[in-house]
Design an enzyme around this catalytic site. Structure first.
Site, PDB file in Angstrom:
ATOM      1  N   LEU A 156      -0.646  40.307  14.756  1.00  0.00           N
ATOM      2  CA  LEU A 156      -0.182  40.499  13.378  1.00  0.00           C
ATOM      3  C   LEU A 156      -1.375  40.209  12.478  1.00  0.00           C
ATOM      4  O   LEU A 156      -2.126  39.266  12.738  1.00  0.00           O
ATOM      5  CB  LEU A 156       0.937  39.511  13.052  1.00  0.00           C
ATOM      6  N   ASP A 157      -1.555  40.994  11.431  1.00  0.00           N
ATOM      7  CA  ASP A 157      -2.654  40.732  10.498  1.00  0.00           C
ATOM      8  C   ASP A 157      -2.499  39.332   9.910  1.00  0.00           C
ATOM      9  O   ASP A 157      -1.396  38.810   9.833  1.00  0.00           O
ATOM     10  CB  ASP A 157      -2.599  41.712   9.316  1.00  0.00           C
ATOM     11  N   GLY A 158      -3.624  38.795   9.432  1.00  0.00           N
ATOM     12  CA  GLY A 158      -3.588  37.456   8.861  1.00  0.00           C
ATOM     13  C   GLY A 158      -2.531  37.303   7.780  1.00  0.00           C
ATOM     14  O   GLY A 158      -1.778  36.330   7.742  1.00  0.00           O
ATOM     15  N   ASP A 159      -2.442  38.282   6.891  1.00  0.00           N
ATOM     16  CA  ASP A 159      -1.501  38.121   5.775  1.00  0.00           C
ATOM     17  C   ASP A 159      -0.098  38.647   6.108  1.00  0.00           C
ATOM     18  O   ASP A 159       0.753  38.738   5.233  1.00  0.00           O
ATOM     19  CB  ASP A 159      -2.056  38.771   4.497  1.00  0.00           C
ATOM     20  N   THR A 160       0.138  38.981   7.356  1.00  0.00           N
ATOM     21  CA  THR A 160       1.494  39.361   7.762  1.00  0.00           C
ATOM     22  C   THR A 160       2.134  38.162   8.445  1.00  0.00           C
ATOM     23  O   THR A 160       1.481  37.455   9.205  1.00  0.00           O
ATOM     24  CB  THR A 160       1.437  40.549   8.752  1.00  0.00           C
TER      25      THR A 160
END
Ligand code: DC
Length: 471
Positions: free
Chosen positions: A107-111
């Site tokens: 998952l992306d950092g901001d997800t």
């Protein structure tokens, strides 16, 4: 010959779930158990590492207890297990008892939201790789009103950078004030795909949360919390018969590029086994040298090799190569053996003998196989293919460093000359020459640190990014 290492046959069968040690003794006494094709009725027999064991003609394997965890990743935490900029990673967040588990996909950092963790490499591959069709669901909060036209575009496919198309199914859209909350699902999420899709449509993503992976739901897990998956959830994600299929990662490239060191580290991180096919060529070369067979006499070499039993096994992660039962591992490092290996590897008959042997080494959950023709000839259907390269000068420096570490001082120019000769032979030969498979990811490691190369490859595999072609 009896192998003193290995596991006693009754214990081995019990580990395969065939009953208690006593109960399985009967199977052995009745002559229903075979190891590498030969019936074993001796209870003192020890199963060597990597042997194929069958009962009543059906192959059996020891069970291992794996762990499967659902974890709610907080926003701002990276999925990667190591970050060069020392930002917070999932590993920093996890309690000690979960630190050995690996994230499935990313998952992306901001997800935020649902991230599965496991030590079962085959399971991770099945869940992350798009070909197994596991649907991932997300809730997206965006600015602006998402219209019917936007929904149609999201489902039809939105053109992203570099000609990629992003496509999702839209479950529901709720509009409130200046924004909208949309639930979407997709089998495959290219890096930042959902964010980019909404951006193209003019909607800024304010929050993105993954709420389900196949049958596993985030439900009541709060950010940072985790729970074990239920047996039903694991079974539902494991419905494909991929459990018995080995995930194959091929790593080809010229001599001295660092395939062995990188491959070994990658295999360890993925929980896979590791095969250096060059060692097999070296073992046969040793045989030829010992028997004084001319190194260009294909038919005689092939004949001799057909009568030779070559075994390749891993003990504590270190390869062990045996010629007719004799451990010859230590003898394979010599320069004369390397040169002889290079010479005989140009002969089709020699390559032919080694083909089935190499293919048999692919065992679940997976294997990293290093060589020259692995992605092109030995495992053309491998799920993950890499081609490692580096400039000749850099490869010579690395090789000279290896020699220095072994206490041997060899001038870099000497090594470079030697490598050039081997490259020439590996590339120019007609039989399975060294070349990059079209679908292999090309990794130019010249200016990369060792850890960077390992991280890059591990992340490609964990993300299920197999078919990425560079260049
Ligand atoms: O990787 P290595 O240096 O141990 O390989 C020894 C020789 O064997 C090398 O000259 C190339 C050859 N080889 C090959 O032709 N195909 C492979 N898959 C592995 C090695």
């Amino acid at each position: 010959m009896r192998d003193q290492r290995g596991i006693r046959i009754n214990r081995y069968l019990a580990m395969c779930g065939l009953g208690a040690r006593r109960a399985v003794e009967r199977l052995v006494k009745e002559g229903r158990v075979a190891v590498d094709g030969a019936v074993v009725d001796d209870l003192a027999f020890r199963v060597p590492p990597d042997a194929a064991v069958s009962v009543g003609g059906k192959e059996v394997r020891p069970r291992r207890r794996f762990r499967y965890v659902a974890y709610n990743k907080k926003r701002g935490v990276l999925t990667t297990t190591r970050d060069p900029h020392r930002r917070r990673t999932v590993r920093d967040e996890l309690p000690r008892q979960l630190r050995d588990l690996k994230p499935v996909g990313r998952l992306d950092g901001d997800t935020e939201g649902l991230l599965l963790l496991t030590d079962d490499g085959s399971f991770a591959h099945r869940v992350a790789h798009p070909s197994f069709g596991v649907v991932k669901k997300y809730v997206v909060v965006v600015g602006g009103r998402v219209t019917k036209k936007d929904v149609a575009a999201l489902e039809r496919g939105v053109e992203l950078e570099e000609g990629h198309i992003g496509k999702v199914n839209v479950g529901s859209v709720k509009r409130s004030g200046a924004g909208s909350t949309v639930s979407v699902s997709a089998v495959y999420g290219r890096k930042r795909m959902i964010r980019q899709m909404f951006a193209v449509l003019g909607h800024k993503v304010k929050a993105l949360r993954r709420v389900a992976v196949g049958p596993v739901k985030l439900s009541r897990l709060r950010p940072g919390e985790w729970r074990e998956l239920t047996e039903e959830e694991v079974a539902a994600l494991g419905v494909s018969d991929a459990r018995d299929v080995a995930v194959v990662v091929t790593m080809d490239g010229p001599a001295g590029v660092g395939k062995s060191t990188v491959g070994k580290a990658v295999a360890r991180r993925l929980g896979f086994s590791f095969v250096e096919t060059g060692k097999l060529y070296r073992a046969l070369a040793l045989k030829a040298l010992r028997e004084e067979i001319p190194l260009d006499d294909g038919p005689r070499l092939a004949g001799a090799f057909e009568r030779t039993e070559v075994r390749y096994a891993l003990t504590d992660g270190e390869p062990l190569v045996a010629l007719d039962g004799e451990d010859v591992t230590a003898e394979l490092a010599g320069g004369d053996v390397a040169d002889a290996a290079s010479a005989i590897s140009a002969l089709p008959a020699v390559r032919e003998v080694l083909l089935p042997l190499q293919r048999r080494l692919a065992k679940p959950p997976g294997v990293v196989v290093e060589g020259r023709d692995i992605g092109t000839v030995v495992f053309p259907d491998a799920a993950y293919k890499f081609y490692l390269d580096a400039s000749p000068g850099e490869r010579a420096r690395r090789r000279a460093g290896d020699f220095a570490a072994m206490g041997k001082a060899v001038a870099a120019e000497e090594v470079e000359k030697d490598l050039a000769a081997r490259d020439g032979r590996d590339v120019a030969r007609d039989a399975a020459p060294l070349r990059r498979a079209e679908d292999a990811v090309y990794v130019d490691t010249t200016a990369m640190a060792f850890e960077e190369v390992v991280d890059f490859i591990v992340e490609c595999v964990e993300r299920g990014e197999a078919a990425r072609t560079a260049g």
